[in-house]
Design an enzyme around this catalytic site. Structure first.
Site, PDB file in Angstrom:
ATOM      1  N   LYS A  32       0.640  -1.184   0.067  1.00 19.45           N
ATOM      2  CA  LYS A  32       0.007   0.127  -0.045  1.00 19.45           C
ATOM      3  C   LYS A  32       1.002   1.230  -0.094  1.00 19.45           C
ATOM      4  O   LYS A  32       1.530   1.505   0.930  1.00 19.45           O
ATOM      5  CB  LYS A  32      -0.849   0.107   1.399  1.00 19.45           C
ATOM      6  CG  LYS A  32      -1.747   1.349   1.252  1.00 19.45           C
ATOM      7  CD  LYS A  32      -2.772   0.903   2.629  1.00 19.45           C
ATOM      8  CE  LYS A  32      -3.838   2.152   2.606  1.00 19.45           C
ATOM      9  NZ  LYS A  32      -4.738   1.906   3.589  1.00 19.45           N
ATOM     10  N   ASP A  40     -13.345   3.786  10.233  1.00 25.41           N
ATOM     11  CA  ASP A  40     -13.598   3.963   9.003  1.00 25.41           C
ATOM     12  C   ASP A  40     -14.096   2.537   8.586  1.00 25.41           C
ATOM     13  O   ASP A  40     -13.806   1.978   7.525  1.00 25.41           O
ATOM     14  CB  ASP A  40     -12.468   4.130   8.151  1.00 25.41           C
ATOM     15  CG  ASP A  40     -12.731   4.578   6.695  1.00 25.41           C
ATOM     16  OD1 ASP A  40     -13.916   4.920   6.467  1.00 25.41           O
ATOM     17  OD2 ASP A  40     -11.972   4.850   6.009  1.00 25.41           O
TER      18      ASP A  40
HETATM   19  P1  ADP Z   1      -7.653   3.362   1.197  1.00 22.87           P
HETATM   20  O1  ADP Z   1      -7.116   3.978   2.795  1.00 22.87           O
HETATM   21  O2  ADP Z   1      -7.014   4.105   0.223  1.00 22.87           O
HETATM   22  O3  ADP Z   1      -9.093   3.151   1.359  1.00 22.87           O
HETATM   23  P2  ADP Z   1      -7.544   0.356   1.560  1.00 22.87           P
HETATM   24  O4  ADP Z   1      -6.287  -0.105   2.665  1.00 22.87           O
HETATM   25  O5  ADP Z   1      -8.917   0.448   2.079  1.00 22.87           O
HETATM   26  O6  ADP Z   1      -6.860   1.882   1.140  1.00 22.87           O
HETATM   27  O7  ADP Z   1      -7.297  -0.263   0.558  1.00 22.87           O
HETATM   28  C1  ADP Z   1      -8.076  -0.349  -0.707  1.00 22.87           C
HETATM   29  C2  ADP Z   1      -8.436  -1.337  -1.348  1.00 22.87           C
HETATM   30  O8  ADP Z   1      -7.350  -2.049  -1.748  1.00 22.87           O
HETATM   31  C3  ADP Z   1      -9.096  -2.167  -0.666  1.00 22.87           C
HETATM   32  O9  ADP Z   1     -10.755  -1.950  -0.785  1.00 22.87           O
HETATM   33  C4  ADP Z   1      -8.995  -3.706  -1.160  1.00 22.87           C
HETATM   34  O10 ADP Z   1      -9.653  -3.879  -2.334  1.00 22.87           O
HETATM   35  C5  ADP Z   1      -7.613  -3.525  -1.578  1.00 22.87           C
HETATM   36  N1  ADP Z   1      -6.821  -4.155  -0.472  1.00 22.87           N
HETATM   37  C6  ADP Z   1      -6.036  -3.230   0.376  1.00 22.87           C
HETATM   38  N2  ADP Z   1      -5.232  -4.032   1.081  1.00 22.87           N
HETATM   39  C7  ADP Z   1      -5.194  -5.380   0.685  1.00 22.87           C
HETATM   40  C8  ADP Z   1      -4.780  -6.655   1.045  1.00 22.87           C
HETATM   41  N3  ADP Z   1      -3.967  -6.634   1.911  1.00 22.87           N
HETATM   42  N4  ADP Z   1      -5.006  -7.513   0.353  1.00 22.87           N
HETATM   43  C9  ADP Z   1      -5.838  -7.619  -0.895  1.00 22.87           C
HETATM   44  N5  ADP Z   1      -6.401  -6.313  -1.193  1.00 22.87           N
HETATM   45  C10 ADP Z   1      -6.202  -5.329  -0.425  1.00 22.87           C
HETATM   46 MG    MG Z   2     -10.449   1.862   2.632  1.00 21.97          MG
END
Ligand code: ADP
Ligand code: MG
Length: 503
Positions: free
Chosen positions: A121, A226
């Site tokens: 991320k 959130d």
């Molecule tokens: P933001 O803070 O921008 O909302 P998130 O952490 O919620 O970011 O991640 C956005 C999207 O990325 C999630 O809705 C999911 O689909 C995907 N995602 C995030 N982390 C993972 C993970 N560890 N494994 C698989 N998909 C992930």
């Molecule tokens: Mg998110």
């Protein structure tokens, strides 16, 4: 945002050295003058201009001459520095396709040397909070290090620390693997965000599991803030994993109850709409129940026995300090007020993802680090970053025959394992802990400042002559910029904030 990691393979050791120098300069400068970059990078054979040109071409840097002439890192440049460091550490060896995009993050699949696929991320604080950053200018003024680089880094560190702490206490979260700059590497969740799920075998059970997580987190002193269908992943066995933690607050936050109720409400609303579960209306009377959260009655914040400071040790162990928390909170203060006034609307649209960054002071254990000022801390990290990004050495230019040969068959495949292997061979870049290196950096910096104030001819101007073999219009532009810079510095000697913030 497009992350074309393919460019990584073409970048040389000097490219990374200069890129790192810009990053260091940005601790005290919004825009880093070329002169300073040259001094910090101290390339053995000169040629900073040429390298800057190359970095500009690949959009790793941005050239800005609005206030004075200089450079700043782009998100892509910052991404590359983080990825390179993670490769050097052996955490990842290739970057695959993008699997998620948030308002303030991009998520990619990455792979380890052994082929294990993980999630990476990249935090992009400022992407939607630009106005907030702007409105905080006055606060930021005396500390230009409080820029988006710094804030994205804090968000990543906070997310990493919370994920690790929650994991250690048995919460279903991704495994927190590593963190560098604005980047968090975690295990890949095999599943889908709940928002994409149309049908469940056991909606009641899933609902209860999710609500019990909110309650259990509060018992541990935390509120997700959130917690909604976008940040809950669910797999084929209907097991739940929570994600997205940079906005978590302590149960001692002044608005804790509101955040808790909002998290709960999001889940109730979603399950009622999507899976037709029916619940008791949320009234004062129904709240005065026996506190049983399993029976479709909203759990009451006041009835939860909360233990604050429960996770403090774990958070501190990941390097997330009280000071970091304060810093990020100061930045987001304005947003918090805005968020409170528009709360209704936000829960309606279930777009809490956007108002993510409201943070509270957690009762973190006192850290030695707290006594260190931000700038001091910056200096120490400066050296570390230089060594981290620089130490991995010569990235050989990829020859055409090797192009197209990858072992990671995703969209933007890239075998960057060579970066890792090359690590051992680098003898040129100084050790991050070396006092000589620290000393030499400070010396170079002092010289750079003296050069600008004294207006003497610098090694950079000599280098610019060397570079004139290429298209030199850009070089001459840069040179002109340096002259402007020197002139500007001289005429603003009484207010050199932008140039040298007394570190
Ligand atoms: P933001 O803070 O921008 O909302 P998130 O952490 O919620 O970011 O991640 C956005 C999207 O990325 C999630 O809705 C999911 O689909 C995907 N995602 C995030 N982390 C993972 C993970 N560890 N494994 C698989 N998909 C992930
Ligand atoms: Mg998110």
């Amino acid at each position: 945002m497009k992350l074309d990691v393919d460019v990584l393979r073409y970048l040389s050791k000097d490219d990374f050295r200069v890129l790192t120098a810009v990053e260091m300069g940005m601790r005290n400068h919004e825009i880093v003058p070329a002169e300073l970059i040259d001094r910090i990078a101290a390339l053995k054979h000169g040629g900073t201009y040429k390298v800057l040109k190359n970095l500009l071409k690949h959009k790793l840097l941005h050239h800005d001459s609005s206030k004075y002439d200089g450079f700043r890192l782009t998100y892509l440049g910052y991404d590359f520095l983080a990825i390179k460091t993670l490769v050097n550490r052996g955490v990842i060896s290739s970057v695959g396709r993008q699997i998620g995009v948030g308002k303030e993050s991009d998520i990619f699949e990455v792979a380890k040397e052994d082929g294990t696929v993980l999630a990476m991320k990249l935090h992009r604080l400022g992407r939607v909070s630009f106005r907030a950053v702007k409105s905080k200018r006055d606060y930021l003024r005396h500390r230009s290090s409080y820029n988006w680089l710094y804030l994205s880094r804090l968000a990543a560190l906070k997310e990493f620390a919370f994920m690790k702490a929650l994991e250690e206490h048995g919460f279903p979260v991704p495994n927190a693997v590593d963190c560098n700059r604005h980047c968090v590497v975690m295990s890949l969740v095999q599943g889908y965000p709940l928002v994409q799920v149309k049908e469940l075998q056991n909606p009641d059970t899933v609902f209860e599991t999710i609500i019990s997580l909110v309650v259990r987190m509060a018992e541990h002193g935390l509120i997700h803030c959130d917690f909604n269908e976008f940040n809950i992943m669910i797999d084929d066995n209907e097991s739940v994993t929570m994600i997205d933690f940079p906005q978590m607050v302590s149960v001692s936050h002044r608005n804790a109850q509101m955040y808790f109720d909002r998290d709960v409400e999001c889940i109730f609303k979603f399950f009622s709409k999507r899976f037709n579960l029916s619940f008791e209306e949320h009234t004062e009377e129904s709240d005065v129940s026996d506190g049983d959260s399993d029976a479709g009655v909203r759990p009451r914040f006041s009835e939860i026995s909360k233990v604050t400071g429960f996770l403090d040790k774990e958070l501190a162990a990941s390097g997330f300090t009280r000071k970091d928390q304060d810093d990020i909170e100061k930045f987001t203060e304005g947003d918090l007020e805005k968020d409170l006034s528009s709360d209704e609307e936000e829960t309606e649209t279930a777009s809490n993802d956007a108002n993510a960054k409201h943070l509270d002071s957690l009762c973190l254990v006192e850290q030695q680090e707290q006594t260190v000022t931000c700038d001091e801390k910056g200096e120490a990290e400066k050296n570390q970053q230089f060594a981290e990004a620089g130490q991995s050495n010569e990235i050989e230019t990829q020859d055409a025959s090797k192009k197209g040969k990858w072992d990671f068959p995703y969209c933007t495949p890239l075998d960057i394992s060579r970066l890792h292997r090359a690590k051992e061979e680098d003898k040129e870049i100084e050790d991050e802990d070396s006092p000589e290196f620290t000393k030499s950096l400070s010396k170079q910096r002092r010289r750079a400042i003296a050069a600008v104030h004294g207006g003497r001819k610098t090694s950079l101007s000599r280098n610019s002559y060397k570079d004139k073999g290429g298209k030199s219009s850009h070089n001459s532009k840069l040179q002109k910029a340096i002259v402007q810079l020197v002139t500007y510095a001289k005429s603003h000697e009484d207010k050199p904030r932008w140039w040298f913030s007394q570190d």
